[in-house]
Design an enzyme around this catalytic site. Structure first.
Site, PDB file in Angstrom:
ATOM      1  NE  ARG A 210      -3.565  -2.247   2.727  1.00 55.63           N
ATOM      2  CZ  ARG A 210      -3.265  -3.392   3.332  1.00 55.63           C
ATOM      3  NH1 ARG A 210      -2.044  -3.536   3.862  1.00 55.63           N
ATOM      4  NH2 ARG A 210      -4.140  -4.375   3.413  1.00 55.63           N
ATOM      5  CE  LYS A 235      -7.773  -0.520   4.829  1.00 56.27           C
ATOM      6  NZ  LYS A 235      -8.347  -0.529   3.461  1.00 56.27           N
ATOM      7  CG  HIS A 303      -5.526   0.869  -3.399  1.00 58.31           C
ATOM      8  ND1 HIS A 303      -4.702   0.740  -2.310  1.00 58.31           N
ATOM      9  CD2 HIS A 303      -6.396  -0.164  -3.330  1.00 58.31           C
ATOM     10  CE1 HIS A 303      -5.043  -0.316  -1.600  1.00 58.31           C
ATOM     11  NE2 HIS A 303      -6.083  -0.895  -2.208  1.00 58.31           N
ATOM     12  NE  ARG A 306      -3.394  -3.996  -1.022  1.00 62.73           N
ATOM     13  CZ  ARG A 306      -2.680  -4.841  -0.275  1.00 62.73           C
ATOM     14  NH1 ARG A 306      -1.378  -4.872  -0.404  1.00 62.73           N
ATOM     15  NH2 ARG A 306      -3.266  -5.640   0.584  1.00 62.73           N
ATOM     16  CG  HIS A 329      -5.560  -9.301   0.789  1.00 65.39           C
ATOM     17  ND1 HIS A 329      -4.644  -9.202  -0.234  1.00 65.39           N
ATOM     18  CD2 HIS A 329      -6.366  -8.216   0.690  1.00 65.39           C
ATOM     19  CE1 HIS A 329      -4.886  -8.103  -0.936  1.00 65.39           C
ATOM     20  NE2 HIS A 329      -5.914  -7.488  -0.392  1.00 65.39           N
ATOM     21  CE1 TYR A 338      -6.759  -3.961  -2.637  1.00 63.29           C
ATOM     22  CE2 TYR A 338      -8.583  -5.087  -1.571  1.00 63.29           C
ATOM     23  CZ  TYR A 338      -7.781  -3.973  -1.717  1.00 63.29           C
ATOM     24  OH  TYR A 338      -8.015  -2.871  -0.947  1.00 63.29           O
TER      25      TYR A 338
END
Length: 355
Positions: A210, A235, A303, A306, A329, A338
């Site tokens: 990120r 995150k 983003h 990513r 994740h 994603y």
């Protein structure tokens, strides 16, 4: 038994003193209302389910949110703090005048529907909020009630947010870079005067990290010999170690060997000193906007790099568990949001199947 007396103003005050419970009093317009409340309250005390509702009736959502922002929010990451203050503004605007006791599930559901349909924006025109925005606002409101009940001693029978449907998370973006787009984007960032911009973009594309993770990197987090980067603050609050490709290793080697690095900071990507003399992470918003224009990628977001990196990991043959270890994740469901494989790339794999 409760004591019920008439006050000088003509109302009726009920006072209950019962062993094992704090003295409880409430004023009513009629004597019958006072008697009904007394019987109901004493019955709840006998059954051990009495909840003192006075504080919940006096505390408004606005006051509760202000206390939450003052006591709870500062314990979270800075980026989370900024987001919660913004969400609190919307909640206060629409629900701030309600008491905690008066905020029912029906009212919260009406707030949800109004935000999704489009309430008035800054210019007075209706603005529909995304499912994710409203979902996060409701999450903040729900945690506020949880804290009020468990830690502040506010008597509430239940959390009204837990009794409504939450907006489903969005389907996620599926913007992928084509080979020509990748070439144009990298050419644009390489042409920028400050090489740190190029290193950050290329690093994101190679690692799937990120922006906040890359921008906050310190020198001691990068191990070029082992070809890994250690992320302590992420995150989802779970530290992880990111392996580096050959290309990524070269990118971060260039960044660490930056001859312009000042001695007073250990930031890998550093900005100019602020008014307080401290250096903070390098900011490149204007450079990113211009690079997208130069590359013809107006609809592309940082983003999305990513997304692109994670999808490439899967295409390279890494398992879901291996990709999740790199990207951080926590669930396969989030990982799939994603990961977007090109259908045309799957055609070649299908052709290899034996019939």
């Amino acid at each position: 038994m409760a004591t019920i007396v008439k006050t000088p103003s003509g109302t009726w005050k009920a006072l209950i003193r019962k062993t094992g419970w704090p003295a409880t009093a409430k004023t009513f317009r009629t004597k019958r209302d006072a008697e009904d409340w007394s019987r109901r309250t004493e019955d709840e005390m006998v059954r051990g389910i009495y909840i003192q509702r006075g504080p919940a009736e006096r505390m408004t959502v606005e006051v509760a949110l202000a206390r939450y922002l003052r006591e709870v929010t500062p314990t979270k990451r800075e980026s989370t703090q900024i987001g919660e203050r913004k969400k609190a503004l919307a909640l206060t605007k629409h629900l701030g005048k309600y008491s905690l006791a008066a905020l029912s599930a029906e009212i919260v559901a009406q707030y949800r529907d109004a935000r999704l349909a489009g309430d008035d924006g800054a210019d007075g025109k209706p603005v529909a909020r995304s499912n994710n925005t409203v979902r996060l606002e409701l999450a903040l409101l729900s945690h506020l009630f949880t804290i009020a009940i468990k830690e502040w001693g506010i008597g509430l029978p239940f959390n009204p947010v837990s009794h409504i449907r939450r907006p489903a998370p969005g389907a996620g973006r599926n913007r992928r870079l084509t080979v020509p787009e990748t070439q144009r984007l990298l050419a644009a960032v390489d042409a920028y005067s400050n090489p740190m911009f190029s290193w950050i973009v290329r690093g994101a594309l190679e690692t799937g990290m990120r922006l906040s993770e890359i921008a906050g990197l310190r020198l001691n987090q990068v191990d070029l010999q082992r070809r890994v980067i250690r992320l302590d603050h992420t995150k989802n609050s779970s530290p992880r170690t990111v392996p580096l490709t050959v290309a990524a290793t070269q990118v971060f080697r260039n960044a660490m060997d930056n001859p312009l690095r000042p001695g007073e900071t250990d930031l890998l990507f550093f900005g100019d000193p602020g008014k307080d003399g401290k250096r903070r992470p390098y900011m490149f918003d204007k450079a990113w906007t211009q690079a997208k224009l130069d590359a013809g990628l107006v609809d592309f977001r940082f983003h999305d790099l990513r997304h692109e990196a994670v999808s490439r990991f899967v295409e390279a043959g890494l398992s879901d568990q291996e990709v999740a270890a790199i990207s951080g994740h926590k669930s396969m469901q989030m990982l799939k949001r994603y990961t977007h494989l090109r259908a045309e790339d799957l055609v070649a794999k299908l052709d290899k199947l034996k019939h």
